[in-house]
Structure formats: structure tokens, C-alpha cells
Design a protein around this motif. Structure first.
Motif, short mmCIF file in Angstrom:
data_model
loop_
_atom_site.label_atom_id
_atom_site.label_comp_id
_atom_site.label_asym_id
_atom_site.label_seq_id
_atom_site.Cartn_x
_atom_site.Cartn_y
_atom_site.Cartn_z
N ASP A 331 0.85 -1.19 0.00
CA ASP A 331 0.00 0.00 0.00
C ASP A 331 0.89 1.24 0.00
N ILE A 332 0.70 2.12 -0.99
CA ILE A 332 1.55 3.31 -1.11
C ILE A 332 0.80 4.60 -0.80
N GLU A 333 -0.42 4.49 -0.28
CA GLU A 333 -1.18 5.68 0.07
C GLU A 333 -0.74 6.17 1.46
N PRO A 334 -0.09 7.36 1.53
CA PRO A 334 0.47 7.82 2.81
C PRO A 334 -0.57 7.94 3.92
N SER A 335 -1.81 8.25 3.59
CA SER A 335 -2.84 8.43 4.62
C SER A 335 -3.50 7.13 5.04
N SER A 336 -3.14 6.03 4.41
CA SER A 336 -3.79 4.75 4.68
C SER A 336 -3.24 4.13 5.96
N SER A 337 -4.12 3.45 6.71
CA SER A 337 -3.70 2.76 7.93
C SER A 337 -2.87 1.52 7.61
N SER A 338 -2.94 1.05 6.36
CA SER A 338 -2.17 -0.14 5.96
C SER A 338 -0.96 0.25 5.12
N TRP A 339 -0.50 1.48 5.29
CA TRP A 339 0.68 1.97 4.57
C TRP A 339 1.85 0.99 4.71
N GLY A 340 2.45 0.60 3.58
CA GLY A 340 3.59 -0.29 3.61
C GLY A 340 3.25 -1.76 3.78
N PHE A 383 9.92 1.68 3.76
CA PHE A 383 8.61 1.59 4.42
C PHE A 383 8.79 1.28 5.90
N LYS A 399 7.34 9.89 5.35
CA LYS A 399 6.70 9.20 4.23
C LYS A 399 7.02 9.87 2.90
#
Length: 459
Positions: A331-340, A383, A399
Motif C-alpha cells: 500500500d503506497i497511500e500515505p494516509s492509509s492505515s495499511s501503509w507499507g 517503508f 513518508k
């Protein structure tokens, strides 16, 4: 002619009403299609009955395109049965055509684009691996029958065989591979493949005109006695209406050249390479495809298709590991809780995967190897560092630093260094393989930062 419909017409796929009375193995819907097929059918029609019975159990009927004569003929090809850890396979013996210890390079064929049908059993075309560069003479049979021209023709001998199993069984993991006999319908499919191979019509017109032009191309290719223009899948930008029109006008199951990424079981138990070149029919209407954002961010837009696992490790989570596929799906969305992190469905029970480019560009195992290394050893540590799991947990990188590494330009620089590094240890690595076409690599970016030490070792 027989008058009982028992098969599909070889030309239009409709219910067959007529069968050739001479060879008794080719079916048509009517006189019109029979007449259209005659130019190709007559090449082997009179020979078919002579090859109706195998002279022995260890030979298979094949079709050879003569290198020095403008004709084709049936031949009997010896096959050798081999067994490896209980898995049996047949191997054709073609040294007569390709030289001592050489049985030819395989080119697999699954779809007839002109007839708009998928083959029930795939064709195995054997040729010299480097026929355009090894001094082989142009194949007169292909040049004459398929309408090839100088600079765009096959060279050297060409032998067509057919696998006994279905396309899915052979391609999606079954290592028990056996051959069956080529027949008259297969001749039409092979000729259509030779017609469509390699010629590109990239039409820069409106979507409406594009559809009209593509239909004209298909119509010409179907014309009797005329090989017609060669056409293949050349999409424009991903998601564009023009690209959708190309797919709709040609076929929803066009073969794309991509890379099979083998899971642990296929690589260790079946003896397959980690990355394998494949030409796979992708049906965007039916197949469940995944578009991982990370490769797209790096300028290599991919679609992934999970392959059904072989029964021996169908429920074995360990054998179905595929870390390459996992890293592609971070996951590459910086605001996502599952980042990385990869989604759960890409963390376990993955199996082998096929990756093709969404823009229709060719994708090679060397491209995949470099992309895997970049994601695994350059991006993944970044990450982890950004989440406080790096070498200095008290001072994690931001990030934005991670996102900075995910640029087409960075990957382009990395690929140059990576390929040079690989060739230093293996001079044959990437031989004949072009650099990947990286979308957006010419974009202006700041100079690489000094703390990107993992990238610097390859530059």
C-alpha cells in the motif's frame, strides 16, 4: 460432402453443416466458408489420409513449414517420455530440423485473433531461438503463404505441434505434458497466427473511426486468398476510450506477452524458473485482475492474474508463498492505515501469478527481476524505517522520503545500475532484452539524495 453438423466451422465458428469429403477432417458451415478456406486447406488435404494412422505409438503428427520450399507438409515426430519425481512429460525429437541436441525454441499459441476464438489445445511452434540473427535463411513457406515481407518474416525451419491437454491444464501448472496429433483445423489456426504475428497497426484516429478501421482490418484478414494486414493488440493510454475500443473491436481474450511469477511450490517442486516468459490470453471481461499501485507509481503499469494452484499443494500455505507478488502489492497511500503493507489476499495463499503491462508493452523476466529487487530491497526497508522499524527508530524517515523513491526516474536509474551489475557476474543476463519502457521517466526530478545508499551501490 457430409451433411450432418457435428463441429464448428473452421472459418466462422458457426455450427458446421459440411465436411470435406477428401480429408474428412475439416468442417464448414457452408460452401462460402469452404471456398474461403480452400487456399490453405488444399495444401494438406490430399496428404491427410496418408497420415491417418500412426506408424508407432511414440510419434505424433506435426506440420512443418519448409525452410527452402514454399510449401507445408505433415510429418511424424518422435516423442520421448521422461519422468521427474513422478511427473511425466513428452519431449519431441526435432534434431533433424534444428541440429544435434537442439529441439527448437518454443512459441506457444492460445488464441486465434482473426477467428476470434480461444484454442482448446494450444499449439507449440518450434523454431530456432535466434533465427533473425543466427544467419538462418528466410522460411520460404511462411513468406509465400502468410504474405510476409523482407524484414518481417520467420527464418529457418518451423515445426508446429499440439499439446494434448487443455490450455488451462498445460499453462496453469500441470507438469504432465503430452502431445497429440495436429490436424487440418490446426493448419488454419497456425496460418492465422503467422498472419497476425508481428505486424502492428497503430491507428491515431477518433474512437469511432478506430472501431470502423479495425473492423475493416478484420474483414480483410478474413478474405479468401488474401493474407490481409497483420493486426495485434496495441492499446493507447490505460483507461482511455480508444484503448477500450481496440479491445472491443479485436477480442476480449488477446494474448499478451508477460511474466509468470512462480510461487514456492511451482519453483521448488515443479522445477520452474522464478520468472518465466509467457504469452497468456487475458480476458478483461471475465478474469479477475489486480492492478497494484506500486509498479504503476514506478512507471511499469501492471495487471496481475492469479493462477489456479496445482492439486499437490492447493491448500498448502507454505508452498503457495509468493513474496514477489506480495511486495508488488504494498500500500503506497500515505494516509492509509495499511501503509507499507499488502492486502491480506496478497500476504498468503497466493500461488503463481502472471503479470502483464496494462499499456500492452512487452514485459520480460529481466524486467520483473529488477522490479522485484527494487521493491524488496530498496523500497521495503524505507517503508519499515518510516514506521519506526528501521536502524534508528527514534528518527524515522518521513513518508515523503519513501514517496520520493517511488518515481519512474529513480527506477530508471536503478535499472541501469542493476543491469550493469548483473552483467558483471553473468555476461548473458538480459541478452537481447530491451530496456523496459518506463512511463514518466523523463519527468523532472531533484537529484537523488545521499541517504539512498541502497540505490547508490548500483550506480
Amino acid at each position: 460432402m457430409a451433411d450432418q453438423p457435428t463441429a464448428e466451422c473452421v472459418m466462422c465458428n458457426k455450427a458446421a453443416q459440411l465436411r470435406c469429403s477428401k480429408c474428412t477432417s475439416q468442417w464448414y458451415c457452408g460452401k462460402k466458408c469452404q471456398k474461403e478456406d480452400w487456399r490453405i486447406h488444399k495444401l494438406l488435404c490430399s496428404e491427410r489420409q496418408k497420415f491417418s494412422t500412426r506408424p508407432s505409438e511414440d510419434v505424433r503428427r506435426a506440420i512443418v513449414f519448409e525452410e527452402n520450399e514454399p510449401t507445408v507438409k505433415f510429418i511424424w515426430v518422435p516423442v520421448v517420455l521422461k519422468s521427474d519425481e513422478g511427473e511425466k512429460s513428452e519431449f519431441p525429437s526435432l534434431e533433424e530440423y534444428f541440429g544435434p541436441g537442439n529441439n527448437g525454441h518454443t512459441q506457444l499459441y492460445y488464441n486465434n485473433v482473426i477467428r476470434r476464438r480461444s484454442l482448446k489445445q494450444h499449439i507449440d511452434l518450434r523454431h530456432r531461438e535466434f533465427f533473425l540473427a543466427d544467419g538462418s535463411k528466410p522460411n520460404k513457406a511462411v513468406a509465400t503463404l502468410a504474405g510476409a515481407t523482407d524484414g518481417d518474416i520467420w527464418c529457418g525451419p518451423l515445426v508446429a505441434l499440439k499439446f494434448k491437454g487443455t490450455v488451462q491444464n498445460v499453462l496453469l501448472g500441470s507438469m504432465d505434458r503430452f502431445y497429440t496429433d495436429m490436424d487440418m483445423r490446426d493448419l488454419r489456426d497456425v496460418m492465422d497466427y503467422l498472419v497476425t504475428y508481428g505486424r502492428i497497426k497503430n491507428i491515431e484516429v477518433s474512437p469511432e473511426e478506430q472501431q470502423k478501421k479495425l473492423k475493416e482490418l478484420l474483414s480483410k484478414s478474413l478474405a479468401a486468398g488474401n493474407a490481409g494486414p497483420r493486426i495485434t493488440y496495441i492499446p493507447t493510454s490505460p483507461g482511455s476510450s480508444a484503448r477500450a475500443n481496440v479491445l472491443a473491436a479485436l477480442s476480449s481474450t488477446l494474448p499478451l506477452k508477460g511474466v509468470r511469477i512462480n510461487c514456492l511450490g511451482d519453483a521448488t517442486k515443479s522445477g520452474r524458473k522464478k520468472y518465466e516468459q509467457v504469452e497468456l490470453p487475458i480476458d478483461r471481461q471475465k478474469d479477475r485482475l489486480y492492478i497494484p499501485p506500486l509498479p504503476t507509481q514506478l512507471g511499469i503499469p501492471l495487471e496481475l492474474k492469479k493462477l489456479p494452484p496445482p492439486s499437490p499443494w492447493k491448500h498448502d500455505s507454505y508452498m503457495l508463498q509468493n513474496q514477489t507478488a506480495t511486495f508488488l502489492n504494498l500500500d503506497i497511500e500515505p494516509s492509509s492505515s495499511s501503509w507499507g503493507w499488502a492486502p491480506m489476499e496478497w500476504q498468503s495463499m497466493i500461488g503463481s501469478v502472471v503479470a502483464v503491462r496494462t499499456d500492452g508493452k512487452e514485459f520480460f523476466p529481466e524486467h520483473m527481476e529488477a522490479l522485484d529487487y527494487y521493491c524488496r530491497y530498496f523500497l521495503q526497508p524505507a517503508f519499515e524505517d518510516s514506521m519506526g522499524a528501521g536502524m534508528d527508530p527514534e528518527s524515522p524517515i518521513g513518508k515523503e522520503e519513501v514517496m520520493y523513491r517511488m518515481s519512474p526516474k529513480s527506477f530508471e536509474l536503478f535499472y541501469t545500475g542493476f543491469s550493469n551489475h548483473k552483467r558483471d557476474t553473468d555476461s548473458e543476463w538480459g541478452s537481447g532484452v530491451p530496456y523496459p519502457e518506463i512511463v514518466g521517466s523523463a519527468a523532472k526530478v531533484k537529484g537523488l539524495r545521499e541517504n539512498f545508499h541502497k540505490l547508490k551501490q548500483f550506480l
